[in-house]
Design a protein around this motif. Structure first.
Motif, PDB file in Angstrom:
ATOM      1  N   LEU A  21       5.672  15.097  -6.118  1.00 37.30           N
ATOM      2  CA  LEU A  21       4.955  13.870  -5.664  1.00 37.30           C
ATOM      3  C   LEU A  21       5.408  12.796  -5.418  1.00 37.30           C
ATOM      4  N   THR A  22       5.471  12.089  -3.924  1.00 42.46           N
ATOM      5  CA  THR A  22       5.845  11.135  -3.587  1.00 42.46           C
ATOM      6  C   THR A  22       4.598  10.593  -2.799  1.00 42.46           C
ATOM      7  N   GLY A  23       5.391   9.298  -2.923  1.00 42.55           N
ATOM      8  CA  GLY A  23       4.391   7.724  -2.646  1.00 42.55           C
ATOM      9  C   GLY A  23       5.740   7.170  -1.152  1.00 42.55           C
ATOM     10  N   THR A  24       4.422   6.599  -0.903  1.00 44.36           N
ATOM     11  CA  THR A  24       5.482   6.333   0.743  1.00 44.36           C
ATOM     12  C   THR A  24       4.635   4.842   0.969  1.00 44.36           C
ATOM     13  N   THR A  39       0.882  -1.434  -0.059  1.00 46.07           N
ATOM     14  CA  THR A  39       0.351   0.278   0.247  1.00 46.07           C
ATOM     15  C   THR A  39       0.876   1.154  -0.060  1.00 46.07           C
ATOM     16  N   ILE A  40       0.265   2.059  -0.610  1.00 46.62           N
ATOM     17  CA  ILE A  40       1.414   3.698  -0.833  1.00 46.62           C
ATOM     18  C   ILE A  40       0.801   4.829  -0.769  1.00 46.62           C
ATOM     19  N   ALA A  41       0.816   5.316   0.039  1.00 48.99           N
ATOM     20  CA  ALA A  41      -0.009   6.375   0.475  1.00 48.99           C
ATOM     21  C   ALA A  41       1.033   7.870  -0.153  1.00 48.99           C
ATOM     22  N   SER A  58       8.155   0.387   2.995  1.00 49.93           N
ATOM     23  CA  SER A  58       9.150  -0.709   2.995  1.00 49.93           C
ATOM     24  C   SER A  58      10.121   0.660   2.010  1.00 49.93           C
ATOM     25  N   VAL A  59       9.525   1.625   1.542  1.00 50.08           N
ATOM     26  CA  VAL A  59      10.512   2.335   1.106  1.00 50.08           C
ATOM     27  C   VAL A  59       9.623   3.848   0.761  1.00 50.08           C
ATOM     28  N   ALA A  60      10.359   5.063   0.163  1.00 46.52           N
ATOM     29  CA  ALA A  60       9.152   5.755  -0.305  1.00 46.52           C
ATOM     30  C   ALA A  60       9.786   5.781  -1.844  1.00 46.52           C
TER      31      ALA A  60
END
Length: 748
Positions: free
Chosen positions: A614-617, A568-570, A620-622
């Motif tokens: 724009l960032t996806g977190t 899942t990515i925030a 495990s990783v961002a």
């Protein structure tokens, strides 16, 4: 263009000097596959000029276009700036099957902004070019003013073509001399005649199949299967060439006693190289047009040389007219220069690291032609020039598996690589290619060392390696691509071959990782990486967008699983200017899914370009990606005037634009784009005058003797009413130098 890649007398397939400019007499580009692809790419280019460092004074011309099997398109363009050709300004635009922008290649580090008024006239440039010629001059052409950006920093220069004969009296020369338009210093030169010096020990290709043409009661060496390339006999002269004929279609004896034996090797080499590029890479011959390559043998008297002149191959007979220079890898190498110069407008710049990549490309494909031919007399290998024995020692000229064995080539990149002869800097790419195909350590073709503490490499085989190199050349390389490039890090052979590997075999697959390892093994590092745990990639489509102030736009943010399982990515955004809002729908996604990004802007936002992060977190990783937002004034809030207004000495002149129907408040960073032609801008005071009479100074006698103003000024006009007559006021406050207002534009 015709590329002269002349060679030093001890260097195979090499040339005299460093080429820093392309001739204006370009070879005809390959025909485009459809009318729609150039139109789609040009529309994408107009929307994404920032990606290619475009300026308002740039214009682009389609050079070539092609689609791959999946419908993705590649369009190459040449560039002019203020009407002048820009060498090193060529670009590549890539679009998907729908015509959407997917990426670009450009060699410029920043938009062009320089004076195009020369301080040195054409007559002085012509004289300097003639002085630079070694040999007998027969004619000197008219100098052409152009912008030389091949070495990275753009410089106004003259290019002059000097024709004649080289010092040996037999080699024709068309030398392009580039001189600085400010100092008249020679910046570099290159010869259209691509030569190879050497001596051969025998006729090289053995018994081979030839495609010939029935002619009357006999046959002629005209190859209708490969673009009607013909092989002819110069009879040890330099001009008249007679096509070989034969009564029984059995040609030569394999010895130099029969003049047709050298013709067999040359004819076979031309056909094999043509067929290699067509069957392995899908390219329609050397020129991409289906036209064959003429081959001329028995040139001159005891001529220890062979050369490519941009349209044909010419071979001498060597010392004592006993050792023709018609070896297969010579033919493959030289004609591969023809491929490079017809794929990339002007070819890879023939100096520094770009020149090394140029030479390496010919070494790589010359060797692959040998493997492709599969003859018993000259089997494939990674030795360059092993048959013609230039040095007379029986040793090859270059060794791809360990370039340092020749005593001069560089097999590992260093900060000195850009400053050595291109035949020695080619070793870095040659070494990379060998490691990519065959691996490091002991191999069937020689032992390949790694550079420094790099890990060993397991090769992926010649078939994949050659396809990766050709796709990088065909789809990504531009004229000044290098090994290492701090100004434009994306314009490197490492980055482009990785992109090619991802296209052909997938991102972060075995082939992609081997490309990474092979470059690292020759000391060419990169920031690219492939994950080991759960990971994903992030991209926006489109990655740049244009919006009017006060408006809202949407774009798509997509994710791809690159390793492990989907997490899942925030999603979040940073770097937003005051008043700008960014929202995601949905705000959380699973890797492999996409989200809609909505960007809303206030009326008060200034015009200009804004990079949003724009960032996806995930757990495990961002990862982050950029969305570049270009904000412009809405319709009715801009005005322009391109009417020339003379600026006499000690005089104030004006030019006006009328704004009406603008419903927004002018920005605190309103844009005033000014283009003034003047030979001493230190004389000038330039102001913008608002409708209420308030004056805003843009330029006040700065710049000294610099020529011309081509600049966009940011002005805080937020306190002004938008509608009314706006005035550009220009005062010339001194004597002698004059000029004129060329054009100006106001965006509130």
């Amino acid at each position: 263009m015709r590329r002269a890649l002349a060679l030093a007398c001890t260097t195979l397939l090499a040339s005299s000097c460093a080429a820093v400019a392309a001739t204006s007499a370009s070879a005809a580009p390959p025909p485009t596959p459809s009318a729609s692809l150039p139109a789609q790419a040009t529309a994408a280019l107009q929307r994404h000029q920032a990606a290619v460092e475009g300026s308002p004074q740039d214009r682009y011309t389609v050079y070539s276009s092609k689609k791959d099997a999946r419908g993705n398109g590649v369009v190459r363009y040449t560039r002019t700036h203020q009407g002048l050709r820009v060498y090193g300004g060529d670009i590549v635009v890539r679009v998907d099957a729908r015509g959407e922008f997917t990426g670009s290649s450009s060699g410029l580090a920043a938009p062009l902004s320089l004076s195009v008024t020369p301080k040195v006239g054409a007559a002085r440039a012509r004289a300097a070019a003639e002085r630079a010629f070694s040999g007998k001059v027969t004619s000197v052409g008219a100098p052409e003013l152009f912008i030389d950006a091949g070495a990275g920093t753009p410089v106004l220069a003259w290019e002059t073509v000097v024709k004649g004969w080289a010092k040996d009296g037999q080699t024709p020369s068309r030398l392009h001399v580039v001189t600085d338009a400010a100092t008249n210093a020679v910046r570099g030169s290159f010869d259209e005649i691509e030569t190879v010096d050497g001596t051969g020990n025998s006729i090289y290709s053995g018994t081979v199949h030839l495609d010939t043409t029935a002619s009357g009661s006999g046959y002629s060496l005209v190859d209708s299967e490969h673009g009607n390339g013909r092989t002819c006999d110069l009879n040890n002269g330099t001009s008249t060439c007679t096509t070989f004929t034969d009564a029984d279609n059995v040609w030569g004896t394999g010895t130099n006693a029969d003049r047709a034996s050298a013709a067999v090797d040359a004819h076979f080499g031309a056909a094999t190289t043509f067929r290699y590029f067509r069957e392995v890479h899908g390219r329609n011959g050397i020129f991409g047009t289906g036209a064959g390559v003429p081959s001329r043998v028995h040139y001159g008297n005891a001529y220890v040389n062979a050369f490519w002149d941009g349209s044909q191959m010419t071979y001498g007979d060597g010392s004592g007219n006993a050792k023709p220079l018609v070896a297969l890898d010579v033919a493959g190498h030289e004609m591969s220069h023809g491929v490079t110069e017809n794929v990339i407008p002007g070819g890879l710049t023939y100096s520094g690291e770009s020149g090394g990549l140029n030479e390496a490309t010919s070494d790589i494909f010359g060797s692959m032609v040998e493997f492709y031919a599969g003859t018993g007399s000259d089997p494939g290998d990674y030795d360059i020039g092993e048959k013609i024995d230039i040095r007379g020692t029986g040793a090859p000229l270059r060794y791809m598996y360990n370039p340092a064995l020749d005593g001069v080539s560089q097999g590992c990149w260093s900060t000195s690589t850009n400053n050595v002869d291109v035949h020695y800097s080619s070793g870095v790419a040659n070494h990379f290619f060998f490691d990519l195909a065959e691996g490091t350590g002991a191999t069937a073709y020689g032992t390949s060392p790694v550079c420094g503490s790099a890990d060993p490499v397991v090769g992926i085989g010649r078939d994949k390696a050659e396809r990766i190199w050709f796709r990088a050349l065909d789809t990504y390389f531009v004229s000044n691509t290098r090994y290492v490039n701090t100004a434009t890090p994306g314009n490197t052979a490492r980055a482009h071959t990785l992109a090619a590997a991802a296209d052909l075999y997938g991102l972060c697959g075995t082939e992609y990782k081997t490309v990474q390892a092979a470059w690292t093994a020759v000391n060419v590092a990169g920031t690219d990486y492939c994950p080991t745990g759960d990971d994903f990639s992030l991209a926006t489509s489109p990655a740049t967008a244009t919006i009017d102030r006060g408006q809202t736009l949407t774009t798509t943010l997509s994710t791809t699983v690159t390793n492990g399982t989907a997490e899942t990515i925030a999603l979040t955004a940073t770097g937003t200017p005051p008043g700008v809002t960014v929202s995601f729908s949905p705000a959380e996604i699973t890797a492999g899914e996409s989200a809609t990004v909505t960007v809303s802007t206030p009326d008060t936002l200034g015009t200009g370009s804004y990079p949003l992060t724009l960032t996806g977190t995930s757990p495990s990783v961002a990862h982050s990606t950029q969305l570049t937002l270009t904000v412009r004034s809405p319709e009715g809030c801009t005005g322009a005037d391109d009417t020339d207004v003379a600026i006499p000495d000690n005089t104030t002149v004006t030019s006006t634009v009328a704004i009406s129907g603008c419903t927004i408040t002018p920005s605190s960073t309103s844009a005033v784009e000014v283009h003034i032609v003047h030979t001493y801008i230190g004389d000038l005071v330039v102001s913008l005058v608002a409708p209420d009479g308030t004056a805003y100074t843009l330029h006040s006698r700065a710049g000294g003797s610099t020529d011309n103003i081509d600049q966009t000024y940011a002005v805080n006009l937020s306190g002004e009413a938008p509608d009314g007559t706006w005035t550009l006021r220009v005062q010339d406050a001194a004597s002698i130098d004059t000029g004129y207002i060329n054009s100006w534009k106001l965006s509130l």
